[in-house]
Every structure is written in structure tokens, then in C-alpha cells.
Design a protein around this motif. Structure first.
Motif, PDB file in Angstrom:
ATOM      1  N   ARG A 100     -40.614  32.582 -23.271  1.00 37.56           N
ATOM      2  CA  ARG A 100     -40.837  31.717 -24.431  1.00 37.56           C
ATOM      3  C   ARG A 100     -41.602  30.454 -24.086  1.00 37.56           C
TER       4      ARG A 100
ATOM      5  N   ALA B 291     -34.138  35.177 -35.512  1.00 39.13           N
ATOM      6  CA  ALA B 291     -34.116  36.011 -34.314  1.00 39.13           C
ATOM      7  C   ALA B 291     -35.169  35.570 -33.307  1.00 39.13           C
ATOM      8  N   THR B 292     -36.316  35.094 -33.798  1.00 41.34           N
ATOM      9  CA  THR B 292     -37.369  34.752 -32.844  1.00 41.34           C
ATOM     10  C   THR B 292     -37.190  33.355 -32.266  1.00 41.34           C
ATOM     11  N   ALA B 293     -36.404  32.497 -32.946  1.00 39.68           N
ATOM     12  CA  ALA B 293     -36.240  31.144 -32.428  1.00 39.68           C
ATOM     13  C   ALA B 293     -35.004  31.031 -31.552  1.00 39.68           C
ATOM     14  N   GLU B 294     -34.118  32.000 -31.653  1.00 37.57           N
ATOM     15  CA  GLU B 294     -32.859  31.920 -30.930  1.00 37.57           C
ATOM     16  C   GLU B 294     -33.097  31.979 -29.420  1.00 37.57           C
TER      17      GLU B 294
END
Lengths: 504, 308
Positions: A100, B291-294
Motif C-alpha cells: 500500500r 475494503a480497499t482502505a482497511e
């Protein structure tokens, strides 16, 4: 060690390195000498000890005995920090990057303020300098998750260099790359060496040894068998012989019966890897009744994808599979099992057996669907009786029908798996590294069971990275490299012939 | 209308601030990969400690400080269980809620329903006469401004400091952080303690600034709402302001509506924040931004893969 004119004093010297894992001697007085400004190839089969030796150099493991000298002085490397302080950096096969994070954030994380990189702008500037030196562009603001494998690898290399590495170890760096990417990486590696750094290139690809390395050290079974050979003028045959050793073909039973009709036919099978690379590409093979087709090759060249494609676990992008003339694509695992496909997966506890279920449950697992143990209510008594018989027949030590399967040793768990898979109606057996991690006796027993099933008319696809096993069991041998079948050998071929093909 | 909106907006921060503080604390913990379900418990001990100390000393400042400490202490207890001993974070969190509520029930008996002099709002003076937003911006108590400052500071710390970088690395990929030399457990413990401190401050706000009295159960589910605000905020401290204002706004609106005579069942109104919570969670689930930031390793205890 060979002292040759024209080679500077070694910047790195590892001597007499021994390492045990649970009573298994993984490194037996292994050594390596690397000079400044050279690309040094470290060659060997899987399990030869290359990665362990390099993990000791980078402080991931500590050696039981042996010395490491860096720049002429003894280096005590007890952890990754010591290795970093000694100017040693490694690019692992599995990249150590936070997906990320941006490229800059990853570099800042590794630098942690210690090397004058405290701000994103400083890291980006340093990255630009380093990547330009290597001859490729890296976008400092890109997120790792959005980068290709090759780009991630470049980030890893830049990071290692930014952390001050003078000795850079790359663990099979081209295994994940396309040919074109590999060429550009090898050019960058050469630039590193020309700038005075030393590069250790762990590889098993001949082309990288002959064309892109200065010297080569070859390891086999934990030992350094050839140290610091001049890479120029080595031929494939010679390297293969040094790498796999002289294996005398073991006694094999004479082929009694002519093989029967085709039972497993795979045509033009193509499977993509999850990361988008090629897993297998246009693999065609046929296995006849009463025949073992061995698939030899160095690990990671598509063996897993081949096994998964045949057994129905991988999504096939092209090609077909048929069992006894019935096409099974599209179709799931259950349909194939109903036709008589049986599987010994490479990781028996991950995808063969369920550790927390007992022995009787595991044995019944593939048979309940066929109603052997009742339709609605399980006939426990019958399950236990079958289990007791299987345990007795196969000599599964330490097992009772009600014991948890994870309590069995590796060899006995494998016997249990075979007892289930070979119990009845075997048409095609896919055995992937069936003797991995087993001792000699268990190994012989497993091979005997496979042989017996084949003599009974089954067709066996034996996929193994253990060349000796392939040579000992197979009637025909197909050699895999980079997702393709690159050649076929007959039973009784020498390890050298097969080894040369594997290196292709 | 103007008077109605002005006074509604003026009371909004009183309802939003505890939610904001708790959700910012939770964001810090979750950024480090720890799910701390016990926010409700931290807030409860914070509220009680603040009320008890203020009652005893007459100093709301000391009360607030002790509220913060009490929240942090309970959170550290959770941290030791969940991070050091790697117990299941969900179960440890639920047990900690029970512990926090239980402690306040027992210890709090002698402080129940005793009013005290809490923190007073600033007098906005002339600025309070600005239409619509005067009292909202200038007539709040000091803790409201502190909460906003803490939120901005947390955002800065998480995204613009080395500590924040390491914290996020631990929550995303602890193995990689470990290799980079980051002490995973230490960072998780610090994050959990900070979470407890902020939740404790939120609890202290409820008793010392919000109501000047302590009653059992006064946190009333705000810790759970804060947990869903974390998802609404996509783990961004600054977005938590928006979420807290939305929930605080709904809560502030209900008594006002009744006061002006809007006929509306009391229970329906009381249900609204929780219904809104469910709506927010469904929206986050459907849009899949959650879901994508978690953080990728949220809730997973980290065990180093030592071969030797």
C-alpha cells in the motif's frame, strides 16, 4: 581457494560455513569468495544450500561454524542490521515491500532516518540518482501495488543500494521476469559491478552464468563443489555435471508389459500465474495405462501450474485435458475424481489431509460423496473398520482411526494419503513431489505403492524436482523449463542429459 | 428558523466531540493493525475517573487528565493480552468492554448523580451574534477545540512523521516492517495506549463537559458507534470529523425537534443513530471503499516466522 592473477583480493570471503536445521546438515563446510567489481554466479539445484548460505551472509540465520570476512576484516553477523552495517544487501525472491505504500514511503521505512533520508523529497532525489545509475526509471510516487513485478524488483534493488550495500546478493532475480526484462536487469547488474560493487547472482540458468558472470561457484548438497571457476569457456554439459553430480541410474524393473491405451491426455495447456506471468505455456503430454511419465525440472518452472491444471485447481486459459477419452475441461475436481483421477499434492498437509480431523475422517473424505458410508447419517463403524484395515495394510505407525492426523509424522501422513488415493478405481494418478521430506524407508515405500498402482493399469504423472526420483521411477521423462516442455528423454537417460535440458 | 439552526449547530459539537476523539483513537490503533473493540469500556472508565476526580478535587483539569490515564491504562491491559500474548483481538476486546463497564459499575456507586462544576463553554461575546455559525465556531468549551487540534495532530503524525510511517507499515505488513527494523509489538502497544487515552478523553468529555454528572451507562453505545465511524472515515483522521459531525448532528437534532413540538415517537428518535450506523456500514460494504482502505493486516496477530 584459487588465487588467480588479475583478480583483486576478495571483498567477501565465507569459509567453512556449516548449518544444521533439526539434525539435517544443510550446509557442510560451504564457502564463497567474491572480488570487488565482479558478478559472481552461485549455481546449484534446489536444496543445494545457496539460499541458506546467502541468508547466513545477510544475517537471517546464523552459521553454526565458519567465518565471514568482509573487506579483509572478520565480520560478526548476528542479524540483518549487522549485515547492513557491513555493506551487504540482498534482494529476496519474495520482495519485502509494503504494497500500500509508495516507493518513497518504502524507502523511508527501510532507511528510518539513519542514512540521511528523512523526508520524501530527499528519498525521491536519492532514488532518482540511484535508478539513473542503474539505467532504469522508477516513479517515486507510485504505489507498490500498482507496479509490475519487474518494477518492484527495481525498487528493491534501489533500496538495497540506497542502504549502502557494496555487496549485493540477488536470489534468482530473473525467475520472475520476462526475457526482455531479464536482459535489462542483467545489464543493470553489469553496471553495478563496473561501478566497483560486487554482485552475487544466485541462479540456475546457464545463460546467466556463461554470458553475464565473471566467475561461478557451484554448490551441491550443502557443499561447495567448485569454487570461483572462470565463467568464460564453461559449457553446459560441464556445468550440469558439476551441479547434479554423477548419478548412476538406479536398478529399475524391466518394462514388463507394453503400455496400454492413453489414459491422460493434455493438449496445449496454458495457465497464467496470479501475478500475470506465464505459469505454463502450451504444454502437451499423454500418459498411457501402466506408465509413469516423469516431469523433471527446477522448481518454479511451471510444475505447480501443470499439476493444478490437470487436477482442476487452476483456471486454464487454453488447451484441453481428457481422462480415458472423456474431456474434463470445463469441469471441476469432483468430475475428474469420479473418472478416477487421484492426486498426491506437493504439500500434503495443506491440500491433501486435514490435520485437525482424525485418521478415519481423512480416509473417508473422498469416499463419502460416493455414498460408501451412508447417505444421510454417517456409518461411523464402517469408517473406523476401513481405517483400521488401511492402517494395518500400509503400516502407518502411530495411527489409530480416532487419532488426529496432524499428530502423524511426515512419512506416515504420506502413507495415509496414499492409502486413501490408491484405495480403489485409480485411472490417473498425479503425484507431485510424493517423497519430499521423507526418510529413505518411507520414500521407498511410497515409490513402491505408486509402482504397484501403475502396474495395476493406472497412468501416473510424476512431477518432481528430485531428479533422482524421476530417473528411478519414470518410463519416460519430460523436462520442463520456463513453463514449457523443452525435451523428452527415455528411461535410463543419464542425469547429465536431463540436467542439461533442465538448465535450458 | 435561523434561531433554530443556530442553536442546533451550537450544541452539535457537544455530541460530536466524544465520537470524534474515540474514532481518532481507534483509527490510530487500527492503522497499527489492532482491532480494539473495547472503546466503549475505555470511554466508560474515562468518564468515571474524570467525574470522580472532579468531584473530589473540584478541578475539572485534573479530572480530565485522570480520565485520559484511566482509558490508557485499560487499553494497555488489552494491549498486553492481545499484542504481547497474541490473544484473539475480538475476544480480548469484548472482555475488556465487560471489564470496563463492570469496574465503573462497582467503583462508580458513590459518585452516581452527584452534579459538579464541569468545564464551561467560552463566552463568544460579539462573535456569538454572527448568524448561523457564530456560537458553533466561537462558543464551545476548550475541549472541543482540543479535540480538533488532536485530530489534526493525529493526521499529521500518521501521514507525515517517521513514527506514523512505521505505524502504518506495522498495520499493513508487519513482516516487512520487522525486517526494516521496526519493533512491531512496541508500535502496536503505543498505538493501543494512544487509542485508550483518546477514548478516555472522549469519556471524560461526556461527564465533565457534556453533562457535569456521572451516571452508569452514560457512554450509551458511543464506543460502538465510533468503531463504525472508523470505517466511515476510511481510516483517515480528518474524515472522522465529518462522520462525528453527522452523528453528533443527528443526536443534537432530536431534543431540539421535540422542543419545537415536532410529533415524533421518542424511541424512533433514539434509534436513529444506530440505524444510521448500520446504514453507514452497509454503504461502506457495498461501495467496497472500506475494503480497499482497511489496513491489510488488521486484526491479525504477528508471529515472526523464525526457522531457528
Amino acid at each position: 581457494m584459487i588465487d588467480r592473477a588479475g583478480v583483486a583480493a576478495p571483498v567477501l570471503s565465507m569459509r567453512g560455513i556449516c548449518k544444521r536445521f533439526d539434525d539435517r546438515l544443510v550446509l557442510d563446510h560451504a564457502g564463497l569468495e567474491v572480488a570487488a567489481g565482479e558478478v559472481h554466479a552461485l549455481l546449484g539445484e534446489n536444496g543445494a544450500g545457496k539460499s541458506t548460505l546467502m541468508n547466513i551472509l545477510t544475517g537471517v540465520y546464523t552459521a553454526d561454524t565458519g567465518d565471514i570476512h568482509v573487506g579483509g576484516a572478520r565480520a560478526a553477523i548476528r542479524g540483518p542490521r549487522d549485515a547492513r552495517a557491513a555493506g551487504i544487501g540482498m534482494v529476496h525472491q519474495h520482495f519485502r515491500l509494503v504494497d500500500r505504500f509508495t516507493v518513497t514511503e518504502n524507502i523511508l521505512l527501510a532507511a528510518d532516518g539513519q542514512i540521511g533520508l528523512r523526508r520524501a523529497s530527499e528519498a525521491a532525489a536519492a532514488l532518482a540518482v540511484t535508478s539513473a545509475e542503474l539505467g532504469f526509471a522508477v516513479d517515486p510516487t507510485a504505489r507498490i501495488a500498482d507496479l509490475s513485478v519487474a518494477e518492484r524488483q527495481r525498487v528493491e534493488i534501489c533500496r538495497v543500494l540506497l542502504l549502502g550495500a557494496r555487496i549485493v546478493v540477488l536470489d534468482e532475480p530473473t525467475a520472475v521476469l520476462t526475457d526482455r526484462e531479464a536482459t535489462s536487469l542483467l545489464a543493470a547488474i553489469r553496471r553495478l559491478a563496473d561501478a566497483g560493487r560486487s554482485v552475487v547472482l544466485i541462479t540456475h540458468k546457464l545463460r546467466e552464468v556463461a554470458g553475464h558472470s565473471d566467475r561461478v561457484t557451484i554448490m551441491r548438497q550443502g557443499k561447495t563443489v567448485s569454487a570461483s571457476l572462470d565463467a568464460k569457456g564453461l559449457n553446459a554439459d560441464d556445468l550440469a555435471r558439476r551441479m547434479v553430480g554423477e548419478i548412476t541410474p538406479p536398478e529399475r524393473r524391466a518394462v514388463v508389459s507394453a503400455p496400454g491405451p492413453d489414459r491422460l491426455i493434455a493438449t496445449d495447456l496454458t495457465v497464467a500465474r496470479p501475478d500475470g506471468g506465464v505459469g505454463i505455456d502450451g504444454v502437451s503430454l499423454r500418459v498411457r495405462a501402466g506408465e509413469i511419465l516423469g516431469v523433471a525440472g527446477i522448481g518454479g518452472n511451471g510444475q505447480q501450474q501443470l499439476a493444478d491444471a490437470v487436477t482442476g485447481l487452476a483456471a486454464v486459459t487454453r488447451g484441453s485435458v481428457s481422462i480415458d477419452g472423456t474431456t474434463v475441461l470445463p469441469g471441476g475436481v469432483a468430475a475428474r475424481r469420479a473418472l478416477g483421477l487421484r492426486v498426491i499434492p506437493s504439500d500434503r498437509m495443506a491440500s491433501g489431509l486435514i490435520g485437525d480431523l482424525d485418521v478415519a475422517d481423512n480416509l473417508a473424505l473422498t469416499r463419502v460423496a460416493r455414498g460408501r458410508y451412508g447417505v444421510a447419517w454417517l456409518q461411523r463403524g464402517r469408517m473406523r473398520q476401513d481405517a483400521a484395515e488401511a492402517i494395518a495394510d500400509h503400516g502407518i505407525a502411530g495411527a489409530t482411526p480416532t487419532r488426529k492426523t496432524r499428530l502423524l509424522s511426515g512419512g506416515n501422513a504420506q502413507k495415509l494419503l496414499l492409502a486413501r488415493e490408491l484405495a480403489d478405481g485409480v485411472a490417473v494418478l498425479v503425484a507431485h513431489s510424493p517423497t519430499r521430506g521423507l526418510d529413505v524407508k518411507a520414500c521407498a515405500f511410497v515409490q513402491q505403492l505408486i509402482r504397484r498402482a501403475v502396474d495395476g493399469g493406472a497412468a501416473c504423472l510424476l512431477i518432481s524436482e528430485d531428479l533422482e526420483e524421476v530417473l528411478a521411477l519414470s518410463d519416460r521423462i519430460a523436462v520442463m523449463s520456463r513453463g514449457r516442455i523443452v525435451g523428452e528423454c527415455t528411461a535410463g537417460s543419464s542425469a547429465r542429459d536431463v540436467g542439461a535440458l533442465m538448465l535450458d | 428558523m435561523e434561531a433554530f439552526v443556530t442553536s442546533w449547530l451550537a450544541t452539535l459539537p457537544t455530541f460530536a466531540t466524544p465520537l470524534l476523539l474515540a474514532s481518532v483513537g481507534l483509527i490510530i490503533a487500527e492503522r497499527a493493525g489492532v482491532v480494539s473493540l473495547a472503546a466503549e469500556g475505555y470511554m466508560a472508565v474515562g468518564a468515571l475517573a474524570a467525574a470522580a476526580v472532579t468531584l473530589t478535587t473540584g478541578q475539572p483539569g485534573w479530572g480530565i487528565a485522570l480520565g485520559v490515564l484511566a482509558g490508557a491504562a485499560l487499553a494497555l491491559l488489552f494491549g498486553i493480552v492481545a499484542v504481547v500474548f497474541r490473544a484473539d483481538q475480538i475476544l480480548a476486546g469484548l472482555a475488556t468492554v465487560a471489564a470496563g463497564l463492570g469496574i465503573t459499575g462497582v467503583v462508580g456507586r458513590e459518585y452516581v448523580h452527584q452534579t459538579f462544576e464541569g468545564v464551561a463553554p467560552f463566552d463568544p461575546g460579539m462573535l456569538g451574534t454572527i448568524p448561523w455559525i457564530g456560537p458553533l465556531l466561537f462558543g464551545q468549551d476548550p475541549l472541543v477545540y482540543l479535540a480538533l487540534a488532536v485530530t489534526v495532530a493525529s493526521w499529521w503524525a500518521v501521514f507525515h512523521t517517521r513514527f506514523g510511517l512505521r505505524l502504518r507499515a506495522v498495520g499493513e505488513d508487519p513482516a516487512t516492517a520487522d525486517v526494516a527494523g521496526v519493533d512491531v509489538q512496541l508500535h502496536q502497544l503505543v498505538a493501543v495506549a494512544l487509542c485508550g487515552a483518546l477514548c478516555g478523553l472522549g469519556g471524560a468529555y461526556l461527564s465533565v463537559a457534556g453533562s457535569s454528572v456521572w451516571v452508569e451507562g452514560m457512554v450509551a453505545g458511543r464506543g460502538w458507534i465510533a468503531l463504525s465511524l472508523v470505517i466511515f472515515a476510511r481510516w483517515q483522521p480528518l474524515r472522522a470529523v465529518l462522520g462525528a459531525a453527522l452523528f453528533g448532528g443527528v443526536e443534537a437534532l432530536l431534543p431540539r425537534l421535540q422542543a419545537v413540538g415536532v410529533d415524533m415517537p421518542v424511541y424512533l428518535g433514539a434509534m436513529l443513530p444506530y440505524a444510521l450506523t448500520i446504514a453507514v456500514l452497509i454503504a461502506a460494504g457495498v461501495s467496497r471503499v472500506g475494503a480497499t482502505a482497511e489496513p491489510a493486516s488488521l486484526g491479525l496477530p504477528y508471529i515472526r516466522q523464525d526457522r531457528r
